[in-house]
Scaffold this active site. Structure first.
Site, PDB file in Angstrom:
ATOM      1  N   SER A 145       0.975  -1.563  -0.131  1.00  0.00           N
ATOM      2  CA  SER A 145       0.068  -0.398   0.018  1.00  0.00           C
ATOM      3  C   SER A 145       0.593   1.257  -0.146  1.00  0.00           C
ATOM      4  O   SER A 145       0.441   2.421  -0.861  1.00  0.00           O
ATOM      5  CB  SER A 145      -0.972  -0.117   1.230  1.00  0.00           C
ATOM      6  OG  SER A 145      -2.479  -0.980   1.022  1.00  0.00           O
TER       7      SER A 145
ATOM      8  N   PHE B 235      -2.428  10.707  -0.683  1.00  0.00           N
ATOM      9  CA  PHE B 235      -3.665  10.738  -1.889  1.00  0.00           C
ATOM     10  C   PHE B 235      -4.731  11.284  -0.895  1.00  0.00           C
ATOM     11  O   PHE B 235      -5.594  10.080   0.045  1.00  0.00           O
ATOM     12  CB  PHE B 235      -4.221   9.791  -2.617  1.00  0.00           C
ATOM     13  CG  PHE B 235      -4.573   9.677  -3.557  1.00  0.00           C
ATOM     14  CD1 PHE B 235      -4.351  10.874  -5.193  1.00  0.00           C
ATOM     15  CD2 PHE B 235      -6.198   9.266  -3.290  1.00  0.00           C
ATOM     16  CE1 PHE B 235      -5.545  10.821  -5.882  1.00  0.00           C
ATOM     17  CE2 PHE B 235      -6.991   8.953  -4.289  1.00  0.00           C
ATOM     18  CZ  PHE B 235      -6.867   9.972  -6.588  1.00  0.00           C
TER      19      PHE B 235
ATOM     20  N   GLY C 137      -5.823 -23.794  15.918  1.00  0.00           N
ATOM     21  CA  GLY C 137      -5.873 -23.035  16.929  1.00  0.00           C
ATOM     22  C   GLY C 137      -4.553 -21.823  16.674  1.00  0.00           C
ATOM     23  O   GLY C 137      -4.468 -20.788  16.319  1.00  0.00           O
TER      24      GLY C 137
ATOM     25  N   GLY D 244     -16.825   6.821   0.850  1.00  0.00           N
ATOM     26  CA  GLY D 244     -16.824   6.756   0.424  1.00  0.00           C
ATOM     27  C   GLY D 244     -16.434   6.544  -1.596  1.00  0.00           C
ATOM     28  O   GLY D 244     -15.778   6.491  -2.708  1.00  0.00           O
TER      29      GLY D 244
ATOM     30  N   GLY E 288      -8.896   8.401 -13.413  1.00  0.00           N
ATOM     31  CA  GLY E 288      -8.168   8.242 -13.162  1.00  0.00           C
ATOM     32  C   GLY E 288      -6.744   7.544 -12.537  1.00  0.00           C
ATOM     33  O   GLY E 288      -6.167   6.469 -13.114  1.00  0.00           O
TER      34      GLY E 288
ATOM     35  N   GLU F 197     -13.564  10.765   1.882  1.00  0.00           N
ATOM     36  CA  GLU F 197     -14.230  11.898   2.837  1.00  0.00           C
ATOM     37  C   GLU F 197     -15.242  10.709   3.865  1.00  0.00           C
ATOM     38  O   GLU F 197     -15.760   9.766   3.855  1.00  0.00           O
ATOM     39  CB  GLU F 197     -15.059  12.884   2.169  1.00  0.00           C
ATOM     40  CG  GLU F 197     -14.353  13.940   1.393  1.00  0.00           C
ATOM     41  CD  GLU F 197     -14.893  15.052   0.980  1.00  0.00           C
ATOM     42  OE1 GLU F 197     -14.384  16.027   0.255  1.00  0.00           O
ATOM     43  OE2 GLU F 197     -16.733  15.119   0.933  1.00  0.00           O
TER      44      GLU F 197
ATOM     45  N   THR G 268     -15.340  -0.909  -3.328  1.00  0.00           N
ATOM     46  CA  THR G 268     -15.276  -2.556  -2.881  1.00  0.00           C
ATOM     47  C   THR G 268     -16.145  -3.483  -3.867  1.00  0.00           C
ATOM     48  O   THR G 268     -16.067  -2.950  -4.995  1.00  0.00           O
ATOM     49  CB  THR G 268     -16.595  -1.728  -2.366  1.00  0.00           C
ATOM     50  OG1 THR G 268     -17.720  -1.828  -2.908  1.00  0.00           O
ATOM     51  CG2 THR G 268     -16.326  -1.026  -0.707  1.00  0.00           C
TER      52      THR G 268
ATOM     53  N   LEU H 269      -4.747 -24.083   9.981  1.00  0.00           N
ATOM     54  CA  LEU H 269      -2.975 -24.154  10.621  1.00  0.00           C
ATOM     55  C   LEU H 269      -4.154 -24.117  12.673  1.00  0.00           C
ATOM     56  O   LEU H 269      -3.274 -24.696  13.275  1.00  0.00           O
ATOM     57  CB  LEU H 269      -2.933 -22.578  10.991  1.00  0.00           C
ATOM     58  CG  LEU H 269      -1.942 -22.270   9.541  1.00  0.00           C
ATOM     59  CD1 LEU H 269      -1.980 -20.512   9.250  1.00  0.00           C
ATOM     60  CD2 LEU H 269      -1.050 -22.854   9.599  1.00  0.00           C
TER      61      LEU H 269
ATOM     62  N   GLU I  40     -10.641   1.733  -2.892  1.00  0.00           N
ATOM     63  CA  GLU I  40     -10.441   1.669  -4.229  1.00  0.00           C
ATOM     64  C   GLU I  40     -10.822   1.233  -5.119  1.00  0.00           C
ATOM     65  O   GLU I  40     -11.203   0.256  -5.664  1.00  0.00           O
ATOM     66  CB  GLU I  40      -9.016   1.557  -4.476  1.00  0.00           C
ATOM     67  CG  GLU I  40      -8.176   2.213  -3.920  1.00  0.00           C
ATOM     68  CD  GLU I  40      -6.455   2.308  -4.382  1.00  0.00           C
ATOM     69  OE1 GLU I  40      -7.176   1.890  -5.372  1.00  0.00           O
ATOM     70  OE2 GLU I  40      -5.371   1.964  -3.747  1.00  0.00           O
TER      71      GLU I  40
END
Length: 387
Positions: A95, A133, A344, A141, A241, A137, A369, A342, A367
């Site tokens: 990210s 960026f 526990g 979103g 964009g 808000e 959902t 896996l 970006e």
């Protein structure tokens, strides 16, 4: 000849020599520098900013931009492979690179003046200037057109008021690419740290992307010179964009997370003995892991073709939506199944599955959902907007 369990269709053979070299370099960085520290960083809720100089030195910031601005001039498939290998380490690391490259450097390159490019891009490529960026808000979103943040012209300046939320890198950032409503439509501004009235507040108590900085941005009569306005785009075309660029990287990243989970559970189920035999010897475990390999293979083929379309200049946003939807869903399902295999032990961050599963709760949301991307594809099929 045995097949690579993480690449059953040998998609690596579809890569050029340069693309393979990029993948190998970033894979080595992830193995040697990210994996040894990322579990602790996640536990501590700390972004490992000490990695930034090394990430920059490898040329991973703005890797697809021209070399004259400090970029690496790499193609889209190479950028995708960078995202895949970084997210094999952690979504928070990918990210950071995605935001810096696709959401901050890209809009300056695509929509900025030559002076703006020369002023910011080389230092951003070196990791000396960090960006964030500002689009989403607090009130929601998925509907960016319903933007409340405003910019009013006042002489040679613009006065910004409003707020942004869920901003990756917010408290790390030296500059913020902020989108605001003006009398002439939505426009982008480069807001600099230290400008009077501009504040970033880190969001705490996260259970996802804990090894990443997430913030709220607040603008109280922030005076921004017109020289900091991105002049070459107006309207939602600008931020959307940028999101297309970043979403493209996200289509690759979750593959790395899924591979990390499958790799871990393959080893674990061969070593763990239950009822006199390894868990891996049971039909139920093999069915689950075979299905993981199937889904990873499909995702790999999807993104290689998507990257080729992007490099050919023919990629459509709907194709990015389809890949983001498919690959995020693939990865989060695999992470959850691996956590289950896996037992526990899967609930601790000594294993990676729970960390990736929690991170992917954010990746599948930000970006666009899953529902938004499904509706984008539905609109393409029917020609009817159901938003």
């Amino acid at each position: 000849m045995s097949l690579n369990p993480y690449d059953l269709y040998d998609t690596r053979s579809l890569l050029t020599e340069e693309e393979r070299a990029v993948q190998d370099t970033v894979a080595r960085f992830t193995d040697e520098r990210v994996l040894p520290i990322i579990g602790d960083a996640f536990d501590e809720g700390r972004f490992p900013r000490e990695l930034i100089p090394e990430i920059a030195e490898l040329g991973l910031l703005g890797s697809s931009l021209p070399e004259e601005y400090g970029g690496g001039g790499l193609n889209s498939v190479s950028y995708g492979l960078i995202c895949q290998e970084l997210e094999r380490g952690d979504s928070g690391i990918r990210s950071f690179v995605s935001v810096q490259s696709s959401l901050c450097m890209y809009p300056i390159f695509a929509y900025g003046t030559e002076e703006q490019k020369q002023r910011w891009l080389p230092s951003m490529a070196r990791g000396e200037t960090i960006g964030c960026f500002g689009l989403t808000e607090p009130h929601g979103g998925s509907d960016p057109a319903n933007m409340k943040t405003s910019a009013k012209k006042d002489g040679g300046d613009w006065v910004l008021n409003g707020s942004k939320m869920w901003i990756t890198n917010g408290n790390l950032a030296d500059i913020a690419i902020v989108w605001a409503q003006t009398d002439d439509g939505i426009q982008g501004f480069v807001v600099e740290k230290g400008m009077k009235g501009f504040a970033a507040q880190e969001i705490k108590h996260k259970m996802s992307l804990r090894a990443s900085v997430t913030s709220g941005l607040f603008f109280d009569n922030v005076r921004v010179p017109d020289a900091n306005r991105l002049p070459n785009v107006k309207g939602l075309k600008g931020p959307l964009g940028c999101l297309t660029q970043a979403r493209y990287g996200i289509t690759w990243g979750p593959i790395g997370a899924a591979i990390a989970c499958l790799d871990e559970v393959l080893g674990y189920t061969k070593e763990r003995i239950l009822f006199g035999r390894p868990v891996a010897a049971t039909q139920s475990a093999q069915l689950k892991m075979a299905d993981m390999a199937r889904r990873i293979t499909m995702a790999q083929l999807l993104v290689v073709q998507l990257g080729r379309l992007k490099d050919a200049g023919t990629m459509a946003p709907t194709q990015v939506s389809l890949a983001k939807w498919n690959n995020c869903r693939m990865a989060i399902d695999i992470a959850r199944e691996c956590r289950d295999l896996l037992g526990g032990a899967g609930i601790t961050t000594e294993h990676c599955a729970i960390r990736h599963a929690m991170n992917l709760e954010s990746v599948i949301t930000y970006e666009g959902t899953e529902t938004i991307h499904q509706l984008v594809v539905g609109r393409e099929l029917t020609g009817i907007n159901a938003f």
